[in-house]
Design a protein around this motif. Structure first.
Motif, PDB file in Angstrom:
ATOM      1  N   ILE A   1     -13.245   2.990   1.449  1.00  0.00           N
ATOM      2  CA  ILE A   1     -14.343   2.238   2.046  1.00  0.00           C
ATOM      3  C   ILE A   1     -15.228   3.164   2.875  1.00  0.00           C
ATOM      4  O   ILE A   1     -16.469   3.075   2.839  1.00  0.00           O
ATOM      5  CB  ILE A   1     -13.806   1.080   2.906  1.00  0.00           C
ATOM      6  CG1 ILE A   1     -13.165   0.011   2.011  1.00  0.00           C
ATOM      7  CG2 ILE A   1     -14.923   0.473   3.754  1.00  0.00           C
ATOM      8  CD1 ILE A   1     -12.511  -1.125   2.765  1.00  0.00           C
ATOM      9  N   ALA A   2     -14.611   4.084   3.627  1.00  0.00           N
ATOM     10  CA  ALA A   2     -15.383   5.024   4.447  1.00  0.00           C
ATOM     11  C   ALA A   2     -16.288   5.879   3.572  1.00  0.00           C
ATOM     12  O   ALA A   2     -17.471   6.096   3.896  1.00  0.00           O
ATOM     13  CB  ALA A   2     -14.434   5.897   5.261  1.00  0.00           C
ATOM     14  N   THR A   3     -15.749   6.350   2.461  1.00  0.00           N
ATOM     15  CA  THR A   3     -16.544   7.162   1.534  1.00  0.00           C
ATOM     16  C   THR A   3     -17.692   6.350   0.951  1.00  0.00           C
ATOM     17  O   THR A   3     -18.822   6.837   0.832  1.00  0.00           O
ATOM     18  CB  THR A   3     -15.655   7.691   0.395  1.00  0.00           C
ATOM     19  OG1 THR A   3     -14.610   8.513   0.945  1.00  0.00           O
ATOM     20  CG2 THR A   3     -16.472   8.507  -0.598  1.00  0.00           C
TER      21      THR A   3
ATOM     22  N   VAL B   1     -11.695  -1.807  -7.164  1.00  0.00           N
ATOM     23  CA  VAL B   1     -10.406  -1.687  -7.842  1.00  0.00           C
ATOM     24  C   VAL B   1      -9.264  -1.676  -6.828  1.00  0.00           C
ATOM     25  O   VAL B   1      -8.221  -2.303  -7.036  1.00  0.00           O
ATOM     26  CB  VAL B   1     -10.368  -0.421  -8.720  1.00  0.00           C
ATOM     27  CG1 VAL B   1      -8.960  -0.190  -9.274  1.00  0.00           C
ATOM     28  CG2 VAL B   1     -11.358  -0.550  -9.876  1.00  0.00           C
ATOM     29  N   ALA B   2      -9.446  -0.988  -5.722  1.00  0.00           N
ATOM     30  CA  ALA B   2      -8.397  -0.920  -4.698  1.00  0.00           C
ATOM     31  C   ALA B   2      -8.124  -2.294  -4.095  1.00  0.00           C
ATOM     32  O   ALA B   2      -6.962  -2.688  -3.915  1.00  0.00           O
ATOM     33  CB  ALA B   2      -8.791   0.066  -3.605  1.00  0.00           C
ATOM     34  N   LEU B   3      -9.180  -3.024  -3.773  1.00  0.00           N
ATOM     35  CA  LEU B   3      -8.995  -4.349  -3.176  1.00  0.00           C
ATOM     36  C   LEU B   3      -8.333  -5.306  -4.167  1.00  0.00           C
ATOM     37  O   LEU B   3      -7.634  -6.237  -3.762  1.00  0.00           O
ATOM     38  CB  LEU B   3     -10.341  -4.915  -2.719  1.00  0.00           C
ATOM     39  CG  LEU B   3     -10.989  -4.202  -1.528  1.00  0.00           C
ATOM     40  CD1 LEU B   3     -12.358  -4.802  -1.234  1.00  0.00           C
ATOM     41  CD2 LEU B   3     -10.083  -4.296  -0.291  1.00  0.00           C
ATOM     42  N   THR B   4      -8.522  -5.061  -5.453  1.00  0.00           N
ATOM     43  CA  THR B   4      -7.892  -5.892  -6.483  1.00  0.00           C
ATOM     44  C   THR B   4      -6.464  -5.454  -6.747  1.00  0.00           C
ATOM     45  O   THR B   4      -5.531  -6.264  -6.743  1.00  0.00           O
ATOM     46  CB  THR B   4      -8.697  -5.828  -7.796  1.00  0.00           C
ATOM     47  OG1 THR B   4     -10.052  -6.193  -7.560  1.00  0.00           O
ATOM     48  CG2 THR B   4      -8.100  -6.770  -8.837  1.00  0.00           C
ATOM     49  N   ALA B   5      -6.270  -4.160  -6.992  1.00  0.00           N
ATOM     50  CA  ALA B   5      -4.972  -3.645  -7.419  1.00  0.00           C
ATOM     51  C   ALA B   5      -3.966  -3.503  -6.284  1.00  0.00           C
ATOM     52  O   ALA B   5      -2.758  -3.589  -6.510  1.00  0.00           O
ATOM     53  CB  ALA B   5      -5.157  -2.293  -8.108  1.00  0.00           C
TER      54      ALA B   5
ATOM     55  N   ASP C   1      -4.245   2.852   4.504  1.00  0.00           N
ATOM     56  CA  ASP C   1      -5.079   4.022   4.794  1.00  0.00           C
ATOM     57  C   ASP C   1      -5.888   4.462   3.578  1.00  0.00           C
ATOM     58  O   ASP C   1      -7.042   4.906   3.714  1.00  0.00           O
ATOM     59  CB  ASP C   1      -4.210   5.188   5.284  1.00  0.00           C
ATOM     60  CG  ASP C   1      -3.621   4.935   6.668  1.00  0.00           C
ATOM     61  OD1 ASP C   1      -4.167   4.068   7.389  1.00  0.00           O
ATOM     62  OD2 ASP C   1      -2.623   5.586   7.019  1.00  0.00           O
ATOM     63  N   PHE C   2      -5.297   4.327   2.391  1.00  0.00           N
ATOM     64  CA  PHE C   2      -5.988   4.756   1.184  1.00  0.00           C
ATOM     65  C   PHE C   2      -7.240   3.914   0.951  1.00  0.00           C
ATOM     66  O   PHE C   2      -8.326   4.447   0.700  1.00  0.00           O
ATOM     67  CB  PHE C   2      -5.055   4.662  -0.020  1.00  0.00           C
ATOM     68  CG  PHE C   2      -5.690   5.036  -1.327  1.00  0.00           C
ATOM     69  CD1 PHE C   2      -6.158   6.327  -1.535  1.00  0.00           C
ATOM     70  CD2 PHE C   2      -5.834   4.109  -2.340  1.00  0.00           C
ATOM     71  CE1 PHE C   2      -6.751   6.690  -2.739  1.00  0.00           C
ATOM     72  CE2 PHE C   2      -6.415   4.452  -3.546  1.00  0.00           C
ATOM     73  CZ  PHE C   2      -6.873   5.746  -3.750  1.00  0.00           C
ATOM     74  N   THR C   3      -7.097   2.596   1.066  1.00  0.00           N
ATOM     75  CA  THR C   3      -8.241   1.711   0.870  1.00  0.00           C
ATOM     76  C   THR C   3      -9.299   1.946   1.940  1.00  0.00           C
ATOM     77  O   THR C   3     -10.499   1.964   1.657  1.00  0.00           O
ATOM     78  CB  THR C   3      -7.797   0.234   0.894  1.00  0.00           C
ATOM     79  OG1 THR C   3      -6.828   0.018  -0.131  1.00  0.00           O
ATOM     80  CG2 THR C   3      -8.976  -0.690   0.669  1.00  0.00           C
TER      81      THR C   3
ATOM     82  N   ASN D   1     -13.219  -4.630   9.845  1.00  0.00           N
ATOM     83  CA  ASN D   1     -12.972  -4.047  11.161  1.00  0.00           C
ATOM     84  C   ASN D   1     -12.200  -2.755  10.934  1.00  0.00           C
ATOM     85  O   ASN D   1     -10.974  -2.769  10.774  1.00  0.00           O
ATOM     86  CB  ASN D   1     -12.167  -5.011  12.040  1.00  0.00           C
ATOM     87  CG  ASN D   1     -12.056  -4.520  13.480  1.00  0.00           C
ATOM     88  OD1 ASN D   1     -11.927  -3.319  13.738  1.00  0.00           O
ATOM     89  ND2 ASN D   1     -12.098  -5.449  14.426  1.00  0.00           N
ATOM     90  N   ARG D   2     -12.920  -1.664  10.865  1.00  0.00           N
ATOM     91  CA  ARG D   2     -12.290  -0.381  10.526  1.00  0.00           C
ATOM     92  C   ARG D   2     -11.356   0.108  11.621  1.00  0.00           C
ATOM     93  O   ARG D   2     -10.357   0.764  11.341  1.00  0.00           O
ATOM     94  CB  ARG D   2     -13.375   0.656  10.224  1.00  0.00           C
ATOM     95  CG  ARG D   2     -14.166   0.324   8.953  1.00  0.00           C
ATOM     96  CD  ARG D   2     -15.371   1.245   8.784  1.00  0.00           C
ATOM     97  NE  ARG D   2     -14.961   2.630   8.591  1.00  0.00           N
ATOM     98  CZ  ARG D   2     -15.827   3.641   8.518  1.00  0.00           C
ATOM     99  NH1 ARG D   2     -17.132   3.420   8.677  1.00  0.00           N
ATOM    100  NH2 ARG D   2     -15.395   4.864   8.311  1.00  0.00           N
ATOM    101  N   SER D   3     -11.664  -0.199  12.872  1.00  0.00           N
ATOM    102  CA  SER D   3     -10.812   0.264  13.969  1.00  0.00           C
ATOM    103  C   SER D   3      -9.443  -0.418  13.934  1.00  0.00           C
ATOM    104  O   SER D   3      -8.424   0.189  14.272  1.00  0.00           O
ATOM    105  CB  SER D   3     -11.486   0.023  15.314  1.00  0.00           C
ATOM    106  OG  SER D   3     -11.689  -1.366  15.540  1.00  0.00           O
TER     107      SER D   3
END
Length: 242
Positions: A141-143, A90-94, A135-137, A112-114
């Motif tokens: 992803i980290a979770t 949803v985040a990558l879409t919205a 940062d939110f997305t 590439n998280r870094s």
């Protein structure tokens, strides 16, 4: 245009009235208009005709107006998505306006998280551009990756999003479209609607087609469509008028 045959013996006899009549009677007038303008412009350049009868013809330019999703349907989206992978989808879409097939085809190697980037792959399978994640997305992803490591520690599926079915499939398939759409069906909204709303919101804020093209990877024509929807007062009814 076929109706001109009995009435004229040469294209030099075609008048603006002939062209206008052809436009008024045509279906798909946008294409007919473009074709006639190109035809007579080329004929005049080659001195086959002495004037361009299509130059003064007009038609109503139709823009596919994109409507935003009502804001009350977007409030609390993340709180209503039960899974970590669903929240990432949803985040990558919205937020980043990625298409469903693009998200489903994204690989872990594209992340590439870094640097906070996500590579976007085109139809050829090669990366075509980078998306800079907020940062939110990144936190979502980290979770999700932590949950994935806990639930399927031995999964070798190379895709960013996996399901309990694809996680241990030795062929490493991507999530099927039906599984992806399931996230949005729970929200009572279509993924493409959410994507369109995001781009439209950006169009209202910027009015810069290059910015839209750069951020969302859309074409110039598509960017102009969004701007026309977001700022109809800035676009005349016939932007191709001579």
């Amino acid at each position: 245009m076929e109706s001109w045959g009995p009435a004229v013996t040469s294209l030099r006899e075609i008048t603006t009235a002939h062209v206008q009549e052809a436009l008024d009677n045509a279906s798909g007038v946008d294409g007919v208009f473009t074709a006639l303008r190109s035809l007579f412009k080329a004929l005049k350049r080659e001195r086959v005709v002495f004037h361009d009868p299509a130059r003064s013809a007009t038609f109503t330019f139709r823009v596919a107006v994109r409507r935003p999703v009502p804001s009350d349907r977007l409030v609390g989206l993340m709180d209503r998505v039960p899974t970590a992978s669903g929240r990432v989808a949803v985040a990558l879409t919205a937020i980043h306006a990625l298409r469903a097939h693009t998200i489903r085809g994204t690989l872990l190697a594209d992340l590439n998280r870094s640097k906070g980037t996500l590579g976007v792959r085109g139809a050829s399978g090669k990366q075509t551009r980078l998306v800079y994640l907020d940062d939110f997305t990144l936190s979502l992803i980290a979770t999700m990756l932590k949950e994935r490591a806990t639930r399927w520690p031995h999964s070798t599926n190379p895709h960013l999003l996996v399901t309990r079915v694809t996680a241990h499939d030795p062929e490493g398939p991507q999530m099927i479209h039906k599984a992806f759409q399931y996230f949005f069906r729970r929200l009572g909204i279509n993924a493409e609607q959410v994507r369109i709303d995001r781009i439209l919101d950006e169009a209202r804020a910027t009015a810069d087609p290059v910015h839209l093209m750069t951020v969302f990877g859309i074409t110039e024509d598509t960017a102009m469509d969004y701007l026309a929807s977001a700022h109809p007062e800035r676009f005349p009814t016939d932007p191709i008028a001579p």
